[in-house]
Design a protein around this motif. Structure first.
Motif, PDB file in Angstrom:
ATOM      1  N   HIS A 235      -5.927   1.786   6.875  1.00  0.00           N
ATOM      2  CA  HIS A 235      -5.287   1.090   5.758  1.00  0.00           C
ATOM      3  C   HIS A 235      -6.276   1.085   4.605  1.00  0.00           C
ATOM      4  O   HIS A 235      -7.449   0.780   4.805  1.00  0.00           O
TER       5      HIS A 235
ATOM      6  N   ASP B 292      -6.390   0.937  -0.144  1.00  0.00           N
ATOM      7  CA  ASP B 292      -5.653   0.688  -1.385  1.00  0.00           C
ATOM      8  C   ASP B 292      -5.350   1.963  -2.162  1.00  0.00           C
ATOM      9  O   ASP B 292      -4.512   1.951  -3.045  1.00  0.00           O
TER      10      ASP B 292
ATOM     11  N   PHE C   3      -4.103   5.937  -2.697  1.00  0.00           N
ATOM     12  CA  PHE C   3      -3.274   7.026  -2.181  1.00  0.00           C
ATOM     13  C   PHE C   3      -4.119   8.290  -2.136  1.00  0.00           C
ATOM     14  O   PHE C   3      -4.774   8.644  -3.107  1.00  0.00           O
TER      15      PHE C   3
ATOM     16  N   CYS D 220       0.069   9.950   4.121  1.00  0.00           N
ATOM     17  CA  CYS D 220      -0.340   8.760   3.382  1.00  0.00           C
ATOM     18  C   CYS D 220       0.940   8.130   2.857  1.00  0.00           C
ATOM     19  O   CYS D 220       1.664   8.741   2.063  1.00  0.00           O
ATOM     20  N   SER D 221       1.247   6.942   3.342  1.00  0.00           N
ATOM     21  CA  SER D 221       2.518   6.312   2.976  1.00  0.00           C
ATOM     22  C   SER D 221       2.312   4.815   2.749  1.00  0.00           C
ATOM     23  O   SER D 221       1.389   4.216   3.291  1.00  0.00           O
ATOM     24  N   PRO D 222       3.190   4.226   1.923  1.00  0.00           N
ATOM     25  CA  PRO D 222       3.069   2.787   1.658  1.00  0.00           C
ATOM     26  C   PRO D 222       3.256   1.965   2.929  1.00  0.00           C
ATOM     27  O   PRO D 222       4.110   2.262   3.755  1.00  0.00           O
ATOM     28  N   GLU D 223       2.415   0.945   3.069  1.00  0.00           N
ATOM     29  CA  GLU D 223       2.514  -0.006   4.189  1.00  0.00           C
ATOM     30  C   GLU D 223       2.218  -1.371   3.602  1.00  0.00           C
ATOM     31  O   GLU D 223       1.057  -1.730   3.405  1.00  0.00           O
TER      32      GLU D 223
ATOM     33  N   ASN E  38       1.401  -3.802   0.837  1.00  0.00           N
ATOM     34  CA  ASN E  38       0.786  -3.589  -0.471  1.00  0.00           C
ATOM     35  C   ASN E  38      -0.388  -2.606  -0.409  1.00  0.00           C
ATOM     36  O   ASN E  38      -1.158  -2.495  -1.350  1.00  0.00           O
ATOM     37  N   ARG E  39      -0.525  -1.897   0.703  1.00  0.00           N
ATOM     38  CA  ARG E  39      -1.604  -0.919   0.884  1.00  0.00           C
ATOM     39  C   ARG E  39      -1.009   0.438   1.260  1.00  0.00           C
ATOM     40  O   ARG E  39       0.196   0.595   1.336  1.00  0.00           O
ATOM     41  N   GLN E  40      -1.864   1.385   1.530  1.00  0.00           N
ATOM     42  CA  GLN E  40      -1.463   2.706   2.005  1.00  0.00           C
ATOM     43  C   GLN E  40      -1.886   2.861   3.460  1.00  0.00           C
ATOM     44  O   GLN E  40      -2.926   2.349   3.867  1.00  0.00           O
TER      45      GLN E  40
END
Length: 106
Positions: free
Chosen positions: A46, A48, A50, A85-88, A90-92
């Motif tokens: 995890h 911040d 991308f 790499c995908s949104p999770e 408020n993080r990546q």
């Protein structure tokens, strides 16, 4: 018969749920991250930032001494390729295949 919407989860190694603070080096920059799980073949982080799939990254992990029955944490220097790499939240969430690793002396 396998259901048509079934996608098998094919992995090369057992994943260990280790939450470690690490620093990812990519494109001349350093980004703080936290591991979610690690295997001998890959890792899930995890962070911040991308980082696009296909990118090469480097990272150093301090594996807890208790996992190796040693008196000190074991440093592992890794080079890998980003596969996702995908949104999770408020993080990546960054999935990486580890291409090369070496143990560092502490």
């Amino acid at each position: 018969m396998i259901a048509p919407n079934y996608i098998p989860d094919i992995r090369c190694g057992v994943r260990f749920p280790l939450k470690l603070a690490i620093t990812i080096r990519y494109n001349g920059q350093e980004y703080p991250a936290e591991s979610r799980n690690i295997s001998s073949a890959g890792a899930l982080f995890h962070l911040d930032q991308f980082i696009p799939a296909g990118s090469m990254i480097e990272f150093v992990m301090a594996m807890p001494a208790g996992n190796f029955r040693s008196g000190k944490d074991v440093l592992v220097n890794c080079t890998g390729r980003v596969v996702r790499c995908s949104p999770e939240g408020n993080r990546q969430e960054l999935a990486v295949i580890i291409d090369e690793y070496r143990f560092l002396r502490s």
